[in-house]
Scaffold this motif. Sequence first.
Motif, PDB file in Angstrom:
ATOM      1  N   SER A 112       0.823  -1.209   0.000  1.00  0.00           N
ATOM      2  CA  SER A 112       0.000   0.000   0.000  1.00  0.00           C
ATOM      3  C   SER A 112       0.856   1.257   0.000  1.00  0.00           C
ATOM      4  O   SER A 112       0.555   2.234  -0.701  1.00  0.00           O
ATOM      5  CB  SER A 112      -0.928   0.000   1.219  1.00  0.00           C
ATOM      6  N   LEU A 113       1.938   1.246   0.777  1.00  0.00           N
ATOM      7  CA  LEU A 113       2.833   2.405   0.846  1.00  0.00           C
ATOM      8  C   LEU A 113       3.459   2.693  -0.520  1.00  0.00           C
ATOM      9  O   LEU A 113       3.452   3.827  -1.002  1.00  0.00           O
ATOM     10  CB  LEU A 113       3.921   2.156   1.881  1.00  0.00           C
ATOM     11  N   ALA A 114       4.006   1.656  -1.152  1.00  0.00           N
ATOM     12  CA  ALA A 114       4.644   1.829  -2.454  1.00  0.00           C
ATOM     13  C   ALA A 114       3.635   2.267  -3.505  1.00  0.00           C
ATOM     14  O   ALA A 114       3.895   3.183  -4.305  1.00  0.00           O
ATOM     15  CB  ALA A 114       5.318   0.527  -2.876  1.00  0.00           C
ATOM     16  N   MET A 115       2.473   1.630  -3.518  1.00  0.00           N
ATOM     17  CA  MET A 115       1.441   1.966  -4.494  1.00  0.00           C
ATOM     18  C   MET A 115       0.957   3.397  -4.326  1.00  0.00           C
ATOM     19  O   MET A 115       0.782   4.140  -5.299  1.00  0.00           O
ATOM     20  CB  MET A 115       0.262   1.003  -4.355  1.00  0.00           C
ATOM     21  N   THR A 116       0.748   3.808  -3.074  1.00  0.00           N
ATOM     22  CA  THR A 116       0.231   5.146  -2.808  1.00  0.00           C
ATOM     23  C   THR A 116       1.217   6.223  -3.237  1.00  0.00           C
ATOM     24  O   THR A 116       0.839   7.203  -3.891  1.00  0.00           O
ATOM     25  CB  THR A 116      -0.085   5.314  -1.307  1.00  0.00           C
ATOM     26  N   ILE A 117       2.473   6.058  -2.884  1.00  0.00           N
ATOM     27  CA  ILE A 117       3.486   7.062  -3.236  1.00  0.00           C
ATOM     28  C   ILE A 117       3.608   7.209  -4.744  1.00  0.00           C
ATOM     29  O   ILE A 117       3.604   8.321  -5.284  1.00  0.00           O
ATOM     30  CB  ILE A 117       4.842   6.701  -2.610  1.00  0.00           C
ATOM     31  N   LEU A 118       3.682   6.093  -5.453  1.00  0.00           N
ATOM     32  CA  LEU A 118       3.845   6.161  -6.901  1.00  0.00           C
ATOM     33  C   LEU A 118       2.566   6.590  -7.615  1.00  0.00           C
ATOM     34  O   LEU A 118       2.616   7.084  -8.736  1.00  0.00           O
ATOM     35  CB  LEU A 118       4.309   4.806  -7.443  1.00  0.00           C
ATOM     36  N   SER A 119       1.405   6.417  -6.961  1.00  0.00           N
ATOM     37  CA  SER A 119       0.145   6.853  -7.563  1.00  0.00           C
ATOM     38  C   SER A 119      -0.122   8.332  -7.315  1.00  0.00           C
ATOM     39  O   SER A 119      -0.686   9.022  -8.165  1.00  0.00           O
ATOM     40  CB  SER A 119      -1.027   6.029  -7.003  1.00  0.00           C
ATOM     41  N   GLU A 120       0.283   8.823  -6.133  1.00  0.00           N
ATOM     42  CA  GLU A 120      -0.066  10.183  -5.744  1.00  0.00           C
ATOM     43  C   GLU A 120       0.945  11.233  -6.186  1.00  0.00           C
ATOM     44  O   GLU A 120       0.584  12.388  -6.401  1.00  0.00           O
ATOM     45  CB  GLU A 120      -0.235  10.256  -4.218  1.00  0.00           C
ATOM     46  N   ILE A 121       2.219  10.874  -6.304  1.00  0.00           N
ATOM     47  CA  ILE A 121       3.208  11.854  -6.762  1.00  0.00           C
ATOM     48  C   ILE A 121       2.916  12.202  -8.222  1.00  0.00           C
ATOM     49  O   ILE A 121       2.880  11.329  -9.085  1.00  0.00           O
ATOM     50  CB  ILE A 121       4.644  11.312  -6.627  1.00  0.00           C
ATOM     51  N   GLY A 122       2.712  13.477  -8.477  1.00  0.00           N
ATOM     52  CA  GLY A 122       2.384  13.908  -9.827  1.00  0.00           C
ATOM     53  C   GLY A 122       0.913  13.793 -10.170  1.00  0.00           C
ATOM     54  O   GLY A 122       0.511  14.100 -11.293  1.00  0.00           O
ATOM     55  N   ASP A 123       0.088  13.361  -9.199  1.00  0.00           N
ATOM     56  CA  ASP A 123      -1.356  13.277  -9.415  1.00  0.00           C
ATOM     57  C   ASP A 123      -1.975  14.670  -9.353  1.00  0.00           C
ATOM     58  O   ASP A 123      -1.370  15.613  -8.846  1.00  0.00           O
ATOM     59  CB  ASP A 123      -1.968  12.368  -8.337  1.00  0.00           C
ATOM     60  N   LYS A 124      -3.191  14.794  -9.860  1.00  0.00           N
ATOM     61  CA  LYS A 124      -3.854  16.102  -9.863  1.00  0.00           C
ATOM     62  C   LYS A 124      -4.053  16.647  -8.457  1.00  0.00           C
ATOM     63  O   LYS A 124      -3.944  17.854  -8.232  1.00  0.00           O
ATOM     64  CB  LYS A 124      -5.193  16.008 -10.596  1.00  0.00           C
ATOM     65  N   THR A 125      -4.373  15.783  -7.505  1.00  0.00           N
ATOM     66  CA  THR A 125      -4.550  16.254  -6.133  1.00  0.00           C
ATOM     67  C   THR A 125      -3.226  16.693  -5.519  1.00  0.00           C
ATOM     68  O   THR A 125      -3.200  17.558  -4.646  1.00  0.00           O
ATOM     69  CB  THR A 125      -5.196  15.160  -5.261  1.00  0.00           C
ATOM     70  N   PHE A 126      -2.124  16.105  -5.968  1.00  0.00           N
ATOM     71  CA  PHE A 126      -0.794  16.534  -5.526  1.00  0.00           C
ATOM     72  C   PHE A 126      -0.538  17.962  -6.005  1.00  0.00           C
ATOM     73  O   PHE A 126      -0.086  18.827  -5.241  1.00  0.00           O
ATOM     74  CB  PHE A 126       0.260  15.577  -6.088  1.00  0.00           C
ATOM     75  N   PHE A 127      -0.824  18.223  -7.271  1.00  0.00           N
ATOM     76  CA  PHE A 127      -0.636  19.559  -7.814  1.00  0.00           C
ATOM     77  C   PHE A 127      -1.571  20.565  -7.138  1.00  0.00           C
ATOM     78  O   PHE A 127      -1.194  21.703  -6.870  1.00  0.00           O
ATOM     79  CB  PHE A 127      -0.885  19.556  -9.321  1.00  0.00           C
ATOM     80  N   ALA A 128      -2.820  20.132  -6.880  1.00  0.00           N
ATOM     81  CA  ALA A 128      -3.781  21.026  -6.238  1.00  0.00           C
ATOM     82  C   ALA A 128      -3.295  21.435  -4.846  1.00  0.00           C
ATOM     83  O   ALA A 128      -3.397  22.610  -4.463  1.00  0.00           O
ATOM     84  CB  ALA A 128      -5.145  20.345  -6.135  1.00  0.00           C
ATOM     85  N   ALA A 129      -2.760  20.482  -4.080  1.00  0.00           N
ATOM     86  CA  ALA A 129      -2.237  20.795  -2.753  1.00  0.00           C
ATOM     87  C   ALA A 129      -1.066  21.767  -2.841  1.00  0.00           C
ATOM     88  O   ALA A 129      -0.954  22.706  -2.036  1.00  0.00           O
ATOM     89  CB  ALA A 129      -1.803  19.510  -2.043  1.00  0.00           C
ATOM     90  N   ALA A 130      -0.186  21.566  -3.833  1.00  0.00           N
ATOM     91  CA  ALA A 130       0.973  22.439  -4.000  1.00  0.00           C
ATOM     92  C   ALA A 130       0.551  23.865  -4.334  1.00  0.00           C
ATOM     93  O   ALA A 130       1.074  24.836  -3.783  1.00  0.00           O
ATOM     94  CB  ALA A 130       1.881  21.889  -5.100  1.00  0.00           C
ATOM     95  N   ILE A 131      -0.432  24.009  -5.228  1.00  0.00           N
ATOM     96  CA  ILE A 131      -0.878  25.344  -5.647  1.00  0.00           C
ATOM     97  C   ILE A 131      -1.663  26.037  -4.536  1.00  0.00           C
ATOM     98  O   ILE A 131      -1.491  27.236  -4.280  1.00  0.00           O
ATOM     99  CB  ILE A 131      -1.722  25.234  -6.929  1.00  0.00           C
ATOM    100  N   LEU A 132      -2.522  25.278  -3.847  1.00  0.00           N
ATOM    101  CA  LEU A 132      -3.281  25.855  -2.738  1.00  0.00           C
ATOM    102  C   LEU A 132      -2.356  26.347  -1.636  1.00  0.00           C
ATOM    103  O   LEU A 132      -2.612  27.384  -1.013  1.00  0.00           O
ATOM    104  CB  LEU A 132      -4.260  24.820  -2.168  1.00  0.00           C
ATOM    105  N   ALA A 133      -1.273  25.612  -1.382  1.00  0.00           N
ATOM    106  CA  ALA A 133      -0.332  25.975  -0.316  1.00  0.00           C
ATOM    107  C   ALA A 133       0.414  27.264  -0.637  1.00  0.00           C
ATOM    108  O   ALA A 133       0.941  27.917   0.268  1.00  0.00           O
ATOM    109  CB  ALA A 133       0.663  24.840  -0.079  1.00  0.00           C
ATOM    110  N   MET A 134       0.468  27.642  -1.896  1.00  0.00           N
ATOM    111  CA  MET A 134       1.123  28.885  -2.279  1.00  0.00           C
ATOM    112  C   MET A 134       0.238  30.101  -2.023  1.00  0.00           C
ATOM    113  O   MET A 134       0.724  31.224  -1.953  1.00  0.00           O
ATOM    114  CB  MET A 134       1.501  28.847  -3.762  1.00  0.00           C
ATOM    115  N   ARG A 135      -1.057  29.872  -1.864  1.00  0.00           N
ATOM    116  CA  ARG A 135      -2.008  30.979  -1.769  1.00  0.00           C
ATOM    117  C   ARG A 135      -2.753  31.036  -0.452  1.00  0.00           C
ATOM    118  O   ARG A 135      -3.445  32.013  -0.182  1.00  0.00           O
ATOM    119  CB  ARG A 135      -3.019  30.871  -2.924  1.00  0.00           C
ATOM    120  N   HIS A 136      -2.608  29.995   0.351  1.00  0.00           N
ATOM    121  CA  HIS A 136      -3.310  29.932   1.634  1.00  0.00           C
ATOM    122  C   HIS A 136      -2.349  29.398   2.694  1.00  0.00           C
ATOM    123  O   HIS A 136      -1.305  28.834   2.359  1.00  0.00           O
ATOM    124  CB  HIS A 136      -4.534  29.021   1.533  1.00  0.00           C
ATOM    125  N   PRO A 137      -2.699  29.556   3.978  1.00  0.00           N
ATOM    126  CA  PRO A 137      -1.851  29.017   5.048  1.00  0.00           C
ATOM    127  C   PRO A 137      -1.603  27.519   4.876  1.00  0.00           C
ATOM    128  O   PRO A 137      -2.536  26.749   4.679  1.00  0.00           O
ATOM    129  CB  PRO A 137      -2.664  29.305   6.320  1.00  0.00           C
TER     130      PRO A 137
END
Length: 228
Positions: free
Chosen positions: A12-37
Motif C-alpha cells: 500500500s505504501l509503495a502503491m500510494t506514493i507512486l500513484s499520488e506523486i504527480g497526481d492532480k490532487t498533488f498539484f492542487a495541494a501544492a498550488i493551494l499551499a502557495m495561496r493559503h496558510p
Amino acid sequence: MSLSVIQGFTKSLAMTILSEIGDKTFFAAAILAMRHPRRLVLAGCLGALVVMTIFSAVVGWAAPNLISRKWTHHITTFLFLGFGLWSLWDAFTEGEAEDIAEVEAKLDADFQTNGKSTKDKSKTDDLKKQNRPFLTQFFSPILLKAFSITFFGEFGDKSQLATIGLAADENPLGVVLGGILGQALCTTAAVLGGKSLASQISERVVGLSGGILFIVFGIQSFLSTVEL
C-alpha cells in the motif's frame, strides 16, 4: 505485527506514493499551499485522503463478503494488470506539464470568482456570517475547500480503486496504515515544496514506475493461491 499486515503495509505504501506523486490532487495541494496558510491546506488535503483511504479499505474488506473470495482475487489481479498498462500508456502519451496546467487553470478561475464575489458583498459581511453554511462555523473555509477539492478529486480515481482491490486481497489494516503514511508523505511534500517541487517531478518516470509496480502486483496476485 503479523506478516500479512507488513505485506499489506509495504504494498500500500509503495502503491500510494507512486500513484499520488504527480497526481492532480498533488498539484492542487501544492498550488493551494502557495495561496493559503500551509497548515490549513495540509490539514484539509490530508484529512480527505485519510478518509478516502479508510473508506476504500473498508469497501475492499467487505467485498469478499458480498461475492466469493475467488472472484475478488481475480478482479484484483485484473485491476492491477489493467492499471499497470493504463499507467504505462499515460506515461508514453501524455504531456509532462498537462496536469499541473489544467489544475492551475481551474483553481485560478475559482480564485477569481471568489475574489469578485468578496468585493461585491463586502458590505454584508455580518449577514453572511449569520447565514453561512453550518460547517464553516466550526472549520476554516480554506480547510473545507482543500478537503472538498482533494476528496472529490480522488473519488473514483485509479488510486482509490487500486486501494479497494488491494484491501480485498491483503490485510486491510496494513493497507490502511501504508496508505495513510504514503498520503502523508506525498501531501506534506506537495504543501512544503510548493509548485517548484511539482514542476520538477517527471510524470513520465513516475508513470513508468507506477505502471511496472502495478504489473508486478498483478503477476504476484495471479501466481498466488486463493485463500478461501
